[in-house]
Design an enzyme around this catalytic site. Sequence first.
Site, PDB file in Angstrom:
ATOM      1  N   GLU A 137       0.825  -1.207   0.000  1.00 22.72           N
ATOM      2  CA  GLU A 137       0.000   0.000   0.000  1.00 22.72           C
ATOM      3  C   GLU A 137       0.858   1.256   0.000  1.00 22.72           C
ATOM      4  OE1 GLU A 137      -3.686   2.287   0.453  1.00 22.72           O
ATOM      5  OE2 GLU A 137      -3.125   0.370  -0.422  1.00 22.72           O
ATOM      6  N   THR A 139     -11.312   7.248 -13.610  1.00 21.98           N
ATOM      7  CA  THR A 139     -10.335   6.761 -12.637  1.00 21.98           C
ATOM      8  C   THR A 139     -10.745   5.444 -11.997  1.00 21.98           C
ATOM      9  OG1 THR A 139      -8.879   7.507 -10.828  1.00 21.98           O
ATOM     10  CG2 THR A 139     -11.263   7.961 -10.602  1.00 21.98           C
TER      11      THR A 139
END
Length: 505
Positions: free
Chosen positions: A368, A494
């Site tokens: 992440e 997106t």
Amino acid sequence: MRTLLALAALAGFAAARVPAYAITRPVMRSDSRADAVKEAFSHAWDGYYNYAFPHDELHPISNGYGDSRNHWGASAVDALSTAIMMRNATIVNQILDHIAAVDYSKTNAMVSLFETTIRYLAGMISGYDLLKGPAAGLVDDSRVDVLLEQSQNLAEVLKFAFDTPSGVPYNMINITSGGNDGATTNGLAVTGTLVLEWTRLSDLTGNDEYARLSQRAEDYLLHPEPAQYEPFPGLIGSAVNIADGKLANGHISWNGGADSYYEYLIKMYVYDPERFGLYRDRWVAAAESSINHLASHPSTRPDVTFLATYNEEHQLGLTSQHLTCFDGGSFLLGGTLLDRQDFVDFGLDLVAGCHETYNSTLTGIGPEQFSWDPNGVPDSQKELFERAGFYINSGQYILRPEVIESFYYAWRVTGDGTYREWVWNAFTNINKYCRTATGFAGLENVNAANGGGRIDNQESFMFAEVLKYSFLTFAPEDDWQVQKGSGNTFVYNTEAHPFKVYTPQ
């Protein structure tokens, strides 16, 4: 099965890379790998449909459900465009039944304008564009109009968010009371990632209000004030004052919170070059400034390239995120569209850097958040930093798509099969470590054995993005595939929902 590249081999690849425009166009054919991705999609859908539908997401370990996105069935709406591309009429019809029944005026939750726009509004608009265009005939055409009707219904519910002194919207709103969370600023990405969806809705309906609302907010970002919060041309601060539209800080990055503002600048130009030339110019300025001022190379791996951040104290921050790895795809799209080989080359360098974050972990999946600041390396990660050029700040993987997304763009722009293999390796590892009996779970630590444990949540963007970009990499040629140069007939939001590019009537 994970492919391991020796460091010398990776460096050699970077040095000897064939110029993008010298490589032949991708050869499209049916591929058994596309079928494998279809199977994974059906597996995830069946688990969601059996255990969580019509809630927002499946908890794929406990077989429970969550409602983090307004209780409107986010996974179903987010899955629609992928199901259409896979030509799975059964799933498409199930989703159309659901969308027709949703009452977007009712929820007990605070609603994110940004998340609702990119998932729900975009999912429905994209489904409409696909089913009225290249996928026409997949389902009964009489069932398709509800997508545009519900898109307009949702926009009518949401549009009061823009009712501010400046026109910069609130993000968190209460659609029951007409209230908001009282925020004084909105994020750069949140403010700058509405214009594609709301403009497309205006172009489809003939009601220009939606475009005007989103473009009024965007205009503050295209003409930013004060000047001190644009330290390099095109790169602007990460927050906007709702009261007056002025930038609230000078924190510069392509990380989460700012990312999709830059993404949409070039995509608006793809959507309609006649109306959005200024968006192109601002993207070019940001891209050039990023190459000149934010490009960063780890001290232990000078062949690797990441994008740094920049703060108001004029200091670079050597930290990045999985979210940021869309950046390579953005440079590739802009580079091929504008015939800028320097952008293409830099985009491929960014893609290779993000590949390193996948290729260097025990699971073959990237973390992440990661860093390459040599002053902050934990003792337990010194070997990783020496070998790979980064260390992990947050090892979770929550089914994010950005690395696969950029691999896909690299394949489409260069035709180099290396990038297809990178997509396949990533998909295979996700299928290996994240798959459960009913879906796909996140991982606690991508650099631990078996992912360090699983996270009991299947984000809707697993359907919308991870499985879509994986599928498209191996799918036959179609109108919605990304094209080199200026040949795109669709442009992706997106959340990976494709919109038909504007054509004057």
